[in-house]
Write a protein that holds these residues in place. Structure first.
Motif, PDB file in Angstrom:
ATOM      1  N   GLN A 122      39.201 133.903 -44.103  1.00 48.72           N
ATOM      2  CA  GLN A 122      37.764 133.981 -43.856  1.00 48.72           C
ATOM      3  C   GLN A 122      37.317 133.012 -42.770  1.00 48.72           C
ATOM      4  O   GLN A 122      36.253 133.194 -42.174  1.00 48.72           O
ATOM      5  CB  GLN A 122      37.003 133.725 -45.150  1.00 48.72           C
ATOM      6  CG  GLN A 122      37.143 134.838 -46.170  1.00 48.72           C
ATOM      7  CD  GLN A 122      36.250 134.642 -47.376  1.00 48.72           C
ATOM      8  OE1 GLN A 122      35.650 133.590 -47.569  1.00 48.72           O
ATOM      9  NE2 GLN A 122      36.151 135.668 -48.198  1.00 48.72           N
ATOM     10  N   SER A 123      38.133 131.999 -42.507  1.00 50.55           N
ATOM     11  CA  SER A 123      37.815 131.043 -41.444  1.00 50.55           C
ATOM     12  C   SER A 123      38.339 131.493 -40.083  1.00 50.55           C
ATOM     13  O   SER A 123      38.149 130.777 -39.091  1.00 50.55           O
ATOM     14  CB  SER A 123      38.393 129.662 -41.788  1.00 50.55           C
ATOM     15  OG  SER A 123      37.826 129.160 -42.985  1.00 50.55           O
ATOM     16  N   GLY A 124      39.021 132.656 -40.045  1.00 51.77           N
ATOM     17  CA  GLY A 124      39.415 133.221 -38.760  1.00 51.77           C
ATOM     18  C   GLY A 124      40.891 133.201 -38.443  1.00 51.77           C
ATOM     19  O   GLY A 124      41.270 133.344 -37.271  1.00 51.77           O
ATOM     20  N   TRP A 125      41.752 133.063 -39.454  1.00 50.89           N
ATOM     21  CA  TRP A 125      43.193 133.031 -39.179  1.00 50.89           C
ATOM     22  C   TRP A 125      43.619 134.284 -38.427  1.00 50.89           C
ATOM     23  O   TRP A 125      43.274 135.402 -38.807  1.00 50.89           O
ATOM     24  CB  TRP A 125      43.984 132.925 -40.481  1.00 50.89           C
ATOM     25  CG  TRP A 125      45.451 132.726 -40.236  1.00 50.89           C
ATOM     26  CD1 TRP A 125      46.396 133.693 -40.079  1.00 50.89           C
ATOM     27  CD2 TRP A 125      46.124 131.479 -40.086  1.00 50.89           C
ATOM     28  NE1 TRP A 125      47.628 133.129 -39.845  1.00 50.89           N
ATOM     29  CE2 TRP A 125      47.497 131.763 -39.835  1.00 50.89           C
ATOM     30  CE3 TRP A 125      45.712 130.135 -40.133  1.00 50.89           C
ATOM     31  CZ2 TRP A 125      48.438 130.759 -39.646  1.00 50.89           C
ATOM     32  CZ3 TRP A 125      46.656 129.137 -39.932  1.00 50.89           C
ATOM     33  CH2 TRP A 125      48.004 129.458 -39.697  1.00 50.89           C
ATOM     34  N   VAL A 126      44.388 134.099 -37.349  1.00 50.37           N
ATOM     35  CA  VAL A 126      44.865 135.207 -36.522  1.00 50.37           C
ATOM     36  C   VAL A 126      46.251 135.607 -37.018  1.00 50.37           C
ATOM     37  O   VAL A 126      47.224 134.858 -36.853  1.00 50.37           O
ATOM     38  CB  VAL A 126      44.907 134.827 -35.036  1.00 50.37           C
ATOM     39  CG1 VAL A 126      45.371 136.026 -34.207  1.00 50.37           C
ATOM     40  CG2 VAL A 126      43.541 134.331 -34.561  1.00 50.37           C
ATOM     41  N   ARG A 127      46.337 136.777 -37.611  1.00 50.25           N
ATOM     42  CA  ARG A 127      47.596 137.269 -38.166  1.00 50.25           C
ATOM     43  C   ARG A 127      48.657 137.358 -37.059  1.00 50.25           C
ATOM     44  O   ARG A 127      48.397 137.847 -35.965  1.00 50.25           O
ATOM     45  CB  ARG A 127      47.375 138.650 -38.793  1.00 50.25           C
ATOM     46  CG  ARG A 127      48.566 139.227 -39.536  1.00 50.25           C
ATOM     47  CD  ARG A 127      48.254 140.636 -40.008  1.00 50.25           C
ATOM     48  NE  ARG A 127      47.253 140.679 -41.053  1.00 50.25           N
ATOM     49  CZ  ARG A 127      47.519 140.786 -42.352  1.00 50.25           C
ATOM     50  NH1 ARG A 127      48.784 140.871 -42.760  1.00 50.25           N
ATOM     51  NH2 ARG A 127      46.536 140.830 -43.241  1.00 50.25           N
TER      52      ARG A 127
END
Length: 416
Positions: A242-247
């Motif tokens: 939810q904090s923006g982790w880029v898979r």
């Protein structure tokens, strides 16, 4: 941003212990009475407005008194706590943060637990996109993989701080969030254990973070970050997602910035494709090329100790880890620990140098001097973040000095 305001407050003040002589016992008892009045006249009406019932409210605070042993307290009627500038680990040599014996121990335990929970971690990564090594590294750093003793009543700690801390507005929000959790029935008040700072359970979530990010991954109908490994690990992953982790991207790489390339390149707002950084001569310290998918994606220079320590090229995921705990050193600790568990990594190759000891007030004075000269240091708060570090490097370059990009005692004397 989890615990950020808490950590800022803790860094800002050391408060003298509240040693109350027996002659002041009546005053202390009077504050306890004021606390009970505050609960009923002030906190209860607001709790009622957000849907908390009176039985839940009364059960929550039954038998709860103030915890006078907590730091940062400002009891009504007592002398105001004395605040003084602090010397903190991040303002000396950051190397002390990376205790090698501790990292090796966490890595060994973490590798074993990654094998034990391999299926669970695969399911969590499939859903949230966060690698198991990052999740387990945070789990280990926050609560010793759920093994650390977390003895405090979160209700008592947070209510005490909401009533009489130096930051009551922060903790008022958190005690209301805790009441929402109790109203939903995920945990009983007696089992809602937290740290002395109010962070709860294995992921060390504040109540507001629990409401935003905790998940029921084991399917028992409750979001149990105290007792459920599945809920705890998935909640950490959900927080990062939810904090923006880029898979599919790494957190970062230790690097070498060549002579002639300034350390003042630092900062997430100066991101550029990693291929552009390599065109400038910045390489991985291992000598291996950056992966092709990383070369095409944005990266940022990071020099947490300026030229006096390891240098890095980090990805946006580094700053996602900082959303969990707003510290460059924390995010580097997590990244390094995750690499040790996943890839057999070791300590950073470049050692941490000795930058000298500085008080936070010294750094704030240096920041104020740079601000007066037109530099954007991110505020004169005594925290040497990337804007301060690169401003130092820019000032040094403009004044014919080799950019060092970190506050030092010599620099404090040099900047007018």
């Amino acid at each position: 941003m989890i615990r950020t305001l808490l950590l800022t407050a803790i860094l800002a003040f050391t408060v003298t212990a509240l040693a109350v002589p027996s002659s002041q016992a009546a005053t202390k008892a009077g504050v306890e009475a004021q606390f009970r009045q505050w609960l009923e006249a002030d906190l209860w009406p607001e709790a009622k407005r957000i849907g908390v019932t009176k039985p839940v409210f009364d059960r929550t605070f039954s038998g709860v008194n103030l915890n006078w042993d907590l730091p940062d307290l400002a009891p009504p009627g007592f002398p105001k706590p004395k605040a003084r500038a602090q010397s903190q680990a991040e303002f000396r040599s950051p190397g002390a943060y990376f205790d090698e014996k501790r990292l090796q121990g966490l890595a060994a335990s973490g590798r074993s637990l990654m094998k034990q929970h391999a299926g669970l971690l695969r399911r969590i990564e499939d859903r949230y996109g966060v690698p198991g090594s990052i999740i387990v590294a945070i789990w280990g750093r926050e609560s010793g993989f759920g093994r650390a003793k977390i003895p405090h009543s979160a209700v008592q700690v947070i209510a005490t701080k909401a009533f009489m801390s130096t930051r009551p507005e922060l903790f008022r929000k958190e005690i209301l969030a805790a009441l929402k959790i109790l109203q939903r029935g995920d945990i009983a008040a007696s089992a809602m254990k937290g740290s002395w700072a109010g962070a709860m359970g294995q992921p060390q979530f504040l109540p507001s973070s629990y409401l935003d990010h905790a998940v029921d991954f084991d399917g028992d109908g409750k979001r149990d970050i105290w007792n459920s490994t599945a809920d705890s690990l998935a909640s950490i992953a959900n927080y990062l997602a939810q904090s923006g982790w880029v898979r599919g991207r790494d957190w970062g790489f230790e690097a070498v910035i060549p002579a002639g390339v300034t350390c003042a390149l630092e900062g997430p707002d100066r991101a550029r494709p990693i291929s552009k950084l390599t065109d400038m001569g910045i390489i991985r310290i291992s000598g291996r090329p950056f992966p092709d998918h990383e070369r095409r994606a944005p990266g940022m220079v990071l020099v947490p100790a300026g030229i006096y320590g390891p240098e890095f090229v980090v990805t946006p995921n580094f700053y996602v880890i900082k959303e969990y705990n707003n510290s460059d050193l924390y995010a580097l600790f997590i990244g390094n620990l995750a690499d040790r568990m996943a890839h057999g990594g070791a300590a950073f190759v470049t050692p941490w140098g000795n930058t000298g000891k500085m008080l936070r007030s010294d750094i704030a004075r240096l920041q104020s001097s740079l601000e007066k000269q037109g530099y954007d240091v991110g505020g004169a708060d005594g925290l040497p973040g990337y804007k301060t570090r690169r401003s130092i490097g820019e000032w040094q370059a403009r004044n014919g000095l080799k950019p060092g990009c970190f506050p030092t005692p010599d620099l404090l004397r040099a900047i007018p």
